[in-house]
Scaffold this motif. Structure first.
Motif, PDB file in Angstrom:
ATOM      1  N   SER A 162       0.849  -1.190   0.000  1.00  0.00           N
ATOM      2  CA  SER A 162       0.000   0.000   0.000  1.00  0.00           C
ATOM      3  C   SER A 162       0.888   1.244   0.000  1.00  0.00           C
ATOM      4  CB  SER A 162      -0.886  -0.006   1.251  1.00  0.00           C
ATOM      5  OG  SER A 162      -0.068   0.034   2.412  1.00  0.00           O
ATOM      6  N   GLY A 163       0.222   2.394  -0.192  1.00  0.00           N
ATOM      7  CA  GLY A 163       0.875   3.669   0.099  1.00  0.00           C
ATOM      8  C   GLY A 163       2.135   3.996  -0.676  1.00  0.00           C
ATOM      9  N   GLU A 164       2.194   3.618  -1.961  1.00  0.00           N
ATOM     10  CA  GLU A 164       3.370   4.053  -2.727  1.00  0.00           C
ATOM     11  C   GLU A 164       3.198   5.488  -3.191  1.00  0.00           C
ATOM     12  OE1 GLU A 164       6.193   4.832  -5.904  1.00  0.00           O
ATOM     13  OE2 GLU A 164       4.029   4.856  -6.138  1.00  0.00           O
ATOM     14  N   GLU A 165       1.979   5.829  -3.593  1.00  0.00           N
ATOM     15  CA  GLU A 165       1.738   7.154  -4.167  1.00  0.00           C
ATOM     16  C   GLU A 165       1.734   8.244  -3.094  1.00  0.00           C
ATOM     17  OE1 GLU A 165       1.909   7.454  -7.165  1.00  0.00           O
ATOM     18  OE2 GLU A 165       1.169   5.661  -8.177  1.00  0.00           O
ATOM     19  N   ALA A 166       1.157   7.923  -1.960  1.00  0.00           N
ATOM     20  CA  ALA A 166       1.084   8.913  -0.881  1.00  0.00           C
ATOM     21  C   ALA A 166       1.151   8.138   0.420  1.00  0.00           C
ATOM     22  CB  ALA A 166      -0.228   9.686  -0.967  1.00  0.00           C
ATOM     23  N   ASP A 167       2.182   8.374   1.170  1.00  0.00           N
ATOM     24  CA  ASP A 167       2.356   7.565   2.374  1.00  0.00           C
ATOM     25  C   ASP A 167       2.939   8.372   3.518  1.00  0.00           C
ATOM     26  OD1 ASP A 167       2.337   5.454   4.060  1.00  0.00           O
ATOM     27  OD2 ASP A 167       4.144   4.516   3.264  1.00  0.00           O
ATOM     28  N   PRO A 168       2.241   9.464   3.914  1.00  0.00           N
ATOM     29  CA  PRO A 168       2.782  10.247   5.034  1.00  0.00           C
ATOM     30  C   PRO A 168       2.835   9.428   6.320  1.00  0.00           C
ATOM     31  CG  PRO A 168       0.588  11.040   4.400  1.00  0.00           C
ATOM     32  CD  PRO A 168       0.998  10.024   3.385  1.00  0.00           C
ATOM     33  N   ALA A 169       1.933   8.413   6.441  1.00  0.00           N
ATOM     34  CA  ALA A 169       1.894   7.615   7.667  1.00  0.00           C
ATOM     35  C   ALA A 169       2.891   6.456   7.626  1.00  0.00           C
ATOM     36  CB  ALA A 169       0.479   7.085   7.882  1.00  0.00           C
ATOM     37  N   GLY A 170       3.506   6.211   6.478  1.00  0.00           N
ATOM     38  CA  GLY A 170       4.479   5.119   6.400  1.00  0.00           C
ATOM     39  C   GLY A 170       3.864   3.745   6.484  1.00  0.00           C
ATOM     40  N   VAL A 171       2.732   3.526   5.788  1.00  0.00           N
ATOM     41  CA  VAL A 171       1.997   2.260   5.917  1.00  0.00           C
ATOM     42  C   VAL A 171       2.482   1.169   4.959  1.00  0.00           C
ATOM     43  CG1 VAL A 171      -0.140   3.366   6.696  1.00  0.00           C
ATOM     44  CG2 VAL A 171       0.240   2.997   4.238  1.00  0.00           C
ATOM     45  N   GLY A 172       3.233   1.575   3.932  1.00  0.00           N
ATOM     46  CA  GLY A 172       3.593   0.642   2.870  1.00  0.00           C
ATOM     47  C   GLY A 172       5.009   0.118   3.000  1.00  0.00           C
ATOM     48  N   ILE A 173       5.848   0.497   2.047  1.00  0.00           N
ATOM     49  CA  ILE A 173       7.195  -0.085   2.018  1.00  0.00           C
ATOM     50  C   ILE A 173       7.979   0.285   3.275  1.00  0.00           C
ATOM     51  CG2 ILE A 173       8.403   1.772   0.775  1.00  0.00           C
ATOM     52  CD1 ILE A 173       8.796  -1.999   0.094  1.00  0.00           C
ATOM     53  N   ASN A 174       7.765   1.485   3.786  1.00  0.00           N
ATOM     54  CA  ASN A 174       8.507   1.870   4.996  1.00  0.00           C
ATOM     55  C   ASN A 174       8.162   0.957   6.167  1.00  0.00           C
ATOM     56  OD1 ASN A 174      10.077   4.096   4.069  1.00  0.00           O
ATOM     57  ND2 ASN A 174       8.193   5.297   3.965  1.00  0.00           N
ATOM     58  N   TYR A 175       6.882   0.662   6.294  1.00  0.00           N
ATOM     59  CA  TYR A 175       6.419  -0.234   7.359  1.00  0.00           C
ATOM     60  C   TYR A 175       6.976  -1.645   7.155  1.00  0.00           C
ATOM     61  CZ  TYR A 175       2.990  -3.119   9.917  1.00  0.00           C
ATOM     62  OH  TYR A 175       2.383  -4.037  10.726  1.00  0.00           O
ATOM     63  N   MET A 176       6.912  -2.133   5.929  1.00  0.00           N
ATOM     64  CA  MET A 176       7.387  -3.497   5.660  1.00  0.00           C
ATOM     65  C   MET A 176       8.894  -3.612   5.893  1.00  0.00           C
ATOM     66  SD  MET A 176       4.737  -5.265   5.117  1.00  0.00           S
ATOM     67  CE  MET A 176       5.559  -6.819   4.730  1.00  0.00           C
ATOM     68  N   VAL A 177       9.627  -2.602   5.474  1.00  0.00           N
ATOM     69  CA  VAL A 177      11.088  -2.648   5.641  1.00  0.00           C
ATOM     70  C   VAL A 177      11.465  -2.523   7.120  1.00  0.00           C
ATOM     71  CG1 VAL A 177      13.194  -1.300   5.213  1.00  0.00           C
ATOM     72  CG2 VAL A 177      11.700  -1.927   3.304  1.00  0.00           C
ATOM     73  N   ARG A 178      10.740  -1.685   7.820  1.00  0.00           N
ATOM     74  CA  ARG A 178      11.074  -1.438   9.226  1.00  0.00           C
ATOM     75  C   ARG A 178      10.624  -2.577  10.139  1.00  0.00           C
ATOM     76  NH1 ARG A 178       8.062   2.975   9.974  1.00  0.00           N
ATOM     77  NH2 ARG A 178       6.556   1.842  11.233  1.00  0.00           N
ATOM     78  N   GLU A 179       9.388  -3.068   9.942  1.00  0.00           N
ATOM     79  CA  GLU A 179       8.807  -4.024  10.906  1.00  0.00           C
ATOM     80  C   GLU A 179       8.818  -5.475  10.430  1.00  0.00           C
ATOM     81  OE1 GLU A 179       7.584  -3.009  13.899  1.00  0.00           O
ATOM     82  OE2 GLU A 179       7.934  -0.874  13.510  1.00  0.00           O
ATOM     83  N   HIS A 180       8.834  -5.689   9.130  1.00  0.00           N
ATOM     84  CA  HIS A 180       8.675  -7.070   8.635  1.00  0.00           C
ATOM     85  C   HIS A 180       9.675  -7.387   7.533  1.00  0.00           C
ATOM     86  CE1 HIS A 180       5.044  -7.470  10.992  1.00  0.00           C
ATOM     87  NE2 HIS A 180       4.612  -6.320  10.510  1.00  0.00           N
ATOM     88  N   PHE A 181      10.884  -6.889   7.699  1.00  0.00           N
ATOM     89  CA  PHE A 181      11.840  -7.058   6.602  1.00  0.00           C
ATOM     90  C   PHE A 181      12.138  -8.529   6.337  1.00  0.00           C
ATOM     91  CE2 PHE A 181      16.142  -6.822   4.638  1.00  0.00           C
ATOM     92  CZ  PHE A 181      15.723  -6.203   3.466  1.00  0.00           C
ATOM     93  N   ASP A 182      12.107  -9.358   7.398  1.00  0.00           N
ATOM     94  CA  ASP A 182      12.375 -10.792   7.197  1.00  0.00           C
ATOM     95  C   ASP A 182      11.372 -11.419   6.224  1.00  0.00           C
ATOM     96  OD1 ASP A 182      10.463 -10.250   9.286  1.00  0.00           O
ATOM     97  OD2 ASP A 182      10.454 -12.397   9.734  1.00  0.00           O
ATOM     98  N   LYS A 183      10.193 -10.833   6.094  1.00  0.00           N
ATOM     99  CA  LYS A 183       9.168 -11.390   5.197  1.00  0.00           C
ATOM    100  C   LYS A 183       9.441 -11.053   3.732  1.00  0.00           C
ATOM    101  CE  LYS A 183       6.538 -13.013   8.503  1.00  0.00           C
ATOM    102  NZ  LYS A 183       6.330 -14.473   8.657  1.00  0.00           N
ATOM    103  N   ILE A 184      10.264 -10.052   3.488  1.00  0.00           N
ATOM    104  CA  ILE A 184      10.466  -9.619   2.093  1.00  0.00           C
ATOM    105  C   ILE A 184      11.945  -9.569   1.694  1.00  0.00           C
ATOM    106  CG2 ILE A 184       8.308  -8.302   1.987  1.00  0.00           C
ATOM    107  CD1 ILE A 184      10.025  -5.735   2.325  1.00  0.00           C
ATOM    108  N   ASP A 185      12.825  -9.918   2.622  1.00  0.00           N
ATOM    109  CA  ASP A 185      14.263  -9.830   2.322  1.00  0.00           C
ATOM    110  C   ASP A 185      14.591 -10.766   1.156  1.00  0.00           C
ATOM    111  OD1 ASP A 185      16.920  -9.253   2.413  1.00  0.00           O
ATOM    112  OD2 ASP A 185      17.345 -10.420   4.230  1.00  0.00           O
ATOM    113  N   ALA A 186      15.376 -10.273   0.213  1.00  0.00           N
ATOM    114  CA  ALA A 186      15.635 -11.024  -1.010  1.00  0.00           C
ATOM    115  C   ALA A 186      16.971 -10.597  -1.610  1.00  0.00           C
ATOM    116  CB  ALA A 186      14.512 -10.765  -2.014  1.00  0.00           C
ATOM    117  N   GLU A 187      17.485 -11.434  -2.500  1.00  0.00           N
ATOM    118  CA  GLU A 187      18.688 -11.028  -3.230  1.00  0.00           C
ATOM    119  C   GLU A 187      18.316 -10.029  -4.331  1.00  0.00           C
ATOM    120  OE1 GLU A 187      20.860 -14.200  -5.140  1.00  0.00           O
ATOM    121  OE2 GLU A 187      22.588 -12.901  -5.523  1.00  0.00           O
ATOM    122  N   PHE A 188      17.205 -10.357  -5.029  1.00  0.00           N
ATOM    123  CA  PHE A 188      16.771  -9.516  -6.142  1.00  0.00           C
ATOM    124  C   PHE A 188      15.309  -9.124  -5.967  1.00  0.00           C
ATOM    125  CE2 PHE A 188      19.845 -12.525  -8.283  1.00  0.00           C
ATOM    126  CZ  PHE A 188      20.886 -11.610  -8.363  1.00  0.00           C
TER     127      PHE A 188
END
Ligand SMILES: [Zn+2]
Length: 466
Positions: A162-188
């Motif tokens: 979510s929230g790529e276009e407008a994300d002042p609350a940090g609900v999208g990639i910022n949230y995933m990278v900060r709180e759930h990076f193990d779920k999306i960590d990848a080489e590519f």
């Protein structure tokens, strides 16, 4: 390495491609692709409504036997992750797309913007280009991997964010990278940020996004004495500010090429008219670079911007009344920095260009992290190049640096080699029906090859060898 060994390796790798890629009946698959694509475009997923897409995707993925997880900082703005496990011999591949779309002005649309109406060979709707083709292609790739029982050597991770276009609350990639990076960590990773250009009836150029500039905006603040509008003052903040804006607006910041842009201009020269080719090549020669840049500045500003950290005045703010000299005036500069730019040094240079102690440069907090360019010498880049040439025969494949910003910045900043893709369109189409434009549409005929491209890359990079 002996020539014989080299030959055997070459034969083995060619055979691997031919022997392993599971056959897909693309004609038969078209209705399913179109149905899912239209289904996603028909969802109004403007900011704050992204969970609608998550619900849609979850139903299809779970229905196909692919488990999903959702992660939501705000319930209506959820992210969805699905993972197909590989044998762990290589690190994961992340395929992601954002679910949100920008808003619409309904009166500008000839059709309902969330109808996915099919007319004149196009599918019309908000999100039809940005970013639902990628979302659809990623979904189809997951479904096919599961359906065909493809054995993987990497996990393939699907992320709908979510929230790529407008994300002042940090609900999208910022949230995933900060709180759930193990779920999306990848080489590519692979996501929006590239594209392909159709000339006449064929795709002549495929862009793989490998880098992007960093928004590093500043405010210019000029101060002077306030006073009565009937009495001219040389320390009028408006006079100082406007002189500064003029200087930075015309400032020719230094040209600096990186691997991506160097390769881009070399290859672009290779497929351009002799006149244009000469101009692109002139960039590499210190004697001719200045006039070539000047030409681009006047005629191809997006290419000019790829050569440098750019400075564009975008806002002015000053004054409380026609008879009051304001004590403060400010301008906003949209600075877009090249990867690796030394910003403190750059702003020090800018201060010299302005040359006025009454004008201060005040950086605005950045919304994205600085991100290095992704490499051109990875297995992923090679595979993307090779599959592009299979799906779009005869097309030149160019790495490209976006002058805009995307969620790839957060991934690259975490060390993931991330690459951008996108469906093909003509230059006319890209100009008249751009992402975020008044009206958005995608040629139906561009959708299917794009899905094949994503499928080709995913299988080629993640599938288990013989
Ligand atoms: Zn987008």
């Amino acid at each position: 390495m002996s020539r014989l060994v080299a030959l055997l390796i070459a034969v083995a790798s060619v055979r691997r491609v031919a022997a392993q890629t599971p056959a897909v009946d693309w004609e038969k698959l078209k209705p399913e692709i179109l149905n899912d694509y239209r289904g996603l475009v028909q969802l109004d997923t403007t900011s704050g409504h992204e969970t609608r897409a998550v619900d849609y995707l979850r139903k299809i993925l779970e229905g196909a036997g692919i488990p999903t997880e959702t992660f939501a900082l705000e319930p209506d703005r959820a992210n969805l992750v699905a993972r197909l496990k590989g044998n762990g011999s290589k690190r994961p591949l992340l395929i992601l797309a954002h679910t949100d779309v920008v808003g619409v002005q309904r009166e500008k649309w000839p059709v309902d913007p969330f109808s996915a109406t099919m007319k004149d060979g196009y599918v019309w709707g908000r999100g039809s280009k940005d970013d639902k083709p990628v979302l659809t292609a990623n979904l189809i790739a997951m479904l096919l991997l599961k359906r065909l029982g493809v054995q993987l050597e990497r996990d393939v991770i699907f992320l709908a964010e979510s929230g790529e276009e407008a994300d002042p609350a940090g609900v999208g990639i910022n949230y995933m990278v900060r709180e759930h990076f193990d779920k999306i960590d990848a080489e590519f990773a692979m996501t929006e940020g590239g594209g392909a250009t159709i000339n006449g009836t064929r795709v002549e150029m495929v862009n793989i996004g490998t880098a992007e500039k960093l928004p590093a905006r500043v405010r210019l603040v000029a101060n002077g004495m306030a006073g009565h509008g009937s009495i001219p003052r040389l320390d009028n903040s408006l006079i100082h500010l406007s002189a500064a804006v003029e200087k930075v607006g015309r400032w020719e910041t230094p040209m600096r090429l990186n691997d991506t842009t160097r390769t881009y201009f070399e290859k672009l020269a290779g497929i351009s008219s002799p006149e244009k080719a000469a101009r692109y090549q002139a960039l590499f020669n210190s004697k001719t670079a200045a006039s070539a840049q000047q030409y681009l500045r006047e005629n191809e500003p997006s290419l000019y911007s790829m050569l440098r950290t750019s400075v564009v005045p975008t806002m002015l703010k000053a004054g409380v009344g026609p008879n009051v000299i304001p004590s403060e005036a400010e301008a906003t500069l949209d600075v877009r920095a090249l990867p690796g730019e030394d910003l403190p040094k750059f702003f020090a240079e800018m201060a010299k260009v302005i040359g006025d102690p009454a004008v201060k440069i005040v950086p605005i907090p950045q919304t994205r992290p600085p991100s290095p360019a992704s490499r051109l010498d990875t297995e992923m880049y090679r595979v993307m190049e090779q599959v592009a040439q299979t799906v779009y025969p005869g097309a030149a494949v160019l790495p490209s640096m976006s002058t805009g910003a995307s969620d790839q910045a957060q991934l690259r900043a975490k060390g993931i080699q991330s690459y951008g893709i996108g469906p093909a369109s003509t230059e006319d189409e890209a100009l008249n029906y751009p992402p975020h434009g008044d009206v958005e549409r995608l040629a139906e005929s561009s959708l299917y090859p794009f899905v094949q491209y994503v499928w080709g890359v995913v299988t080629e990079i993640a599938m288990k060898g013989p």
